[in-house]
Design a protein around this motif. Structure first.
Motif, short mmCIF file in Angstrom:
data_model
loop_
_atom_site.label_atom_id
_atom_site.label_comp_id
_atom_site.label_asym_id
_atom_site.label_seq_id
_atom_site.Cartn_x
_atom_site.Cartn_y
_atom_site.Cartn_z
N ILE A 267 0.84 -1.21 0.00
CA ILE A 267 0.00 0.00 0.00
C ILE A 267 0.87 1.25 0.00
O ILE A 267 0.59 2.23 -0.68
N GLU A 268 1.98 1.20 0.76
CA GLU A 268 2.92 2.33 0.77
C GLU A 268 3.44 2.61 -0.65
O GLU A 268 3.66 3.77 -1.03
N ALA A 269 3.61 1.54 -1.43
CA ALA A 269 4.10 1.71 -2.81
C ALA A 269 2.99 2.12 -3.77
O ALA A 269 3.26 2.43 -4.93
N GLY A 270 1.73 2.08 -3.32
CA GLY A 270 0.61 2.52 -4.17
C GLY A 270 -0.21 1.39 -4.77
O GLY A 270 -1.05 1.64 -5.63
N GLY A 271 0.04 0.14 -4.33
CA GLY A 271 -0.73 -1.00 -4.84
C GLY A 271 -0.33 -1.37 -6.26
O GLY A 271 0.71 -0.93 -6.78
N TYR A 272 -1.16 -2.19 -6.88
CA TYR A 272 -0.88 -2.64 -8.25
C TYR A 272 -1.22 -1.54 -9.25
O TYR A 272 -2.24 -0.86 -9.12
#
Length: 470
Positions: A267-272
């Motif tokens: 989630i920190e990376a923004g998801g798929y």
């Protein structure tokens, strides 16, 4: 004069291809050695004893299993059934129906007595709207989320928003897991005290196996040559490539068919990412990038043993679509994050992984295709160029068939998933033929993927499945 210049150009071109292939062969040889040493280390472990402690929920971490499903009516029931019988203390199964146009939704509702529930979903990642949420009345850990069609990545993001546990596993709707797969794939995460934040497992081909009610009864080989060659390809990709790269935290791909991730870091990376056809690789690259930018020491690993069995295409049309899409996905991930290439800020990911994926994985098929054209031309040019053609053919055999044979032997030496000697002999003999038909064909399809990318073709391509479980 003109003739001399042309001959010089041909010689330089031939040497370029030959030197390129030698560099790739040396690289694969190093990877093969690392893989052999790592598998030998694993092979010597008492595996039954090693996983007993992880059955205690005090030591393990609960996992949400996300199953994106678009037109998976042929295999979804058996796939969920295989998940329900997993040896793992605490988990939930979230099937995300991505606007299927077949009977996927109805089959799930009928088979598992799903009832509509009212539940507020925390939207941490933007997705297409959810239509209805169901929960099984007979299995409290089984959920079904019905949503508008948005693609696999969007379905996974919906599953992420809905999930309750700190780790999640993405699993294809046509896949079947071995009972201990989760214990094994979660082991490096638990053992590392969560320094490992993502772990990928081996994916093998289910076509030809006897599967009933989501359980593997008998491992076998298909009689379809295309399927056999894909088995060899998967063995080479997983047993050689990923073990070697994982050993030094250089892995850029965790298969979308089976991988466990930390929900927090995803989630920190923004998801798929939803506007790419290679969402699984893109996510891994983005997590690596985030970790380096935050200067956090975390790892992404591959575990060779936990096996997920999945269906592969049996005809050329579907396989061709898949390979073109994979190559476009590879380029999209590399291009999106091109700033990592040779960037000291990203350490070994920027200096080893990215150059490797650019030069070997992406440009490899293009250079190899040019090599095939050159070999044919040499037959007409004659003279010294025949020697070049023979040299390139021998390098091509080493590059393709011999490494595939090594992967088959590695499988038998370490994991022995195929119990019959005749199956191993069959795989071994087929791997010898790779250079003369299968590899040129897939190289051409991957080059077609490059062409599609150049002309802006973003189609996914329909993937028909017939289901592997009875």
């Amino acid at each position: 004069m003109l003739n001399v210049q042309w001959l010089d150009f041909v010689s330089v071109f031939a040497w370029f291809i030959a030197v390129y292939m030698v560099i790739v062969i040396v690289f694969y040889s190093v990877i093969l050695m690392i893989s052999m040493l790592q598998l030998r280390k694993e092979y010597q472990l008492d595996r039954i004893q090693a996983y007993e402690d992880y059955m205690d929920e005090f030591y393990t971490r609960p996992v949400s299993i996300l199953v994106p499903a678009y037109n998976e009516e042929a295999g979804i029931i058996q796939s969920v059934r295989s998940l329900l019988s997993l040896n793992y203390p605490t988990f939930e199964i979230i099937v995300v129906n991505d606007g299927s146009t077949d009977g996927t939704l109805e089959k799930m509702i009928d088979q598992y007595e799903m009832k509509e529930i009212s539940k507020v979903v925390r939207k941490q990642i933007n997705t297409k709207p959810i239509k209805t949420i169901y929960q099984s009345t007979i299995l409290s850990n089984l959920f079904l989320v019905d949503k508008e069609n948005g693609g696999k990545a969007d379905a996974l993001n919906v599953g992420l928003n809905f999930s309750h546990y700190p780790y999640f596993c993405s699993l294809d709707g046509d896949s079947v897991l071995e009972p201990d797969a989760f214990l094994k794939v979660m082991k490096p995460i638990i053992d590392s005290n969560e320094e490992v934040i993502a772990s990928g497992g081996s994916v093998r081909i289910a076509n030809g196996c006897e599967i009933k009610n989501g359980h593997i009864l008998k491992i076998g080989l298909s009689n379809n040559p295309l399927v056999i060659m894909q088995i060899i390809e998967y063995l080479r990709a997983f047993l050689m490539g990923r073990i070697g790269l994982s050993r030094h935290n250089l892995l850029l791909i965790i298969s979308g068919a089976f991988g466990v991730f930390s929900k927090h870091w995803t989630i920190e990376a923004g998801g798929y990412k939803t506007d790419t056809v290679g969402e699984d690789m893109e996510l891994v690259v983005r997590i690596h990038r985030l970790l380096k930018e935050k200067k956090v020491n975390k790892k992404i690993v591959y575990v060779p043993d936990p096996v997920c069995w999945t269906e592969v295409p049996e005809d050329m049309t579907i396989l061709r679509r898949q390979r073109r899409r994979w190559h476009r996905g590879l380029f999209e991930s590399l291009w999106t994050h091109r700033g990592l290439t040779f960037n000291p800020k990203y350490g070994s990911i920027g200096f080893i992984s990215f150059p490797y994926f650019w030069v070997v994985e992406f440009l490899g098929p293009i250079i190899e295709f040019l090599g095939y054209i050159f070999m044919v031309l040499c037959l007409f040019l004659g003279g010294v160029y025949i020697e070049f053609a023979i040299l390139l053919f021998l390098l091509s055999c080493l590059y393709g068939s011999l490494f595939s044979m090594a992967a088959v032997l590695l499988e038998e030496w370490s994991l022995t998933k195929y119990p019959k000697v005749t199956d191993i002999i069959k795989l071994f003999l087929y791997s010898l033929t790779e250079t003369i038909w299968y590899r040129p064909m897939t190289v051409f399809w991957r080059c077609e993927g490059v062409w599609q990318m150049l002309v802006g073709d973003k189609s996914w391509g329909e993937m028909k499945r017939k289901g592997v479980s009875k």
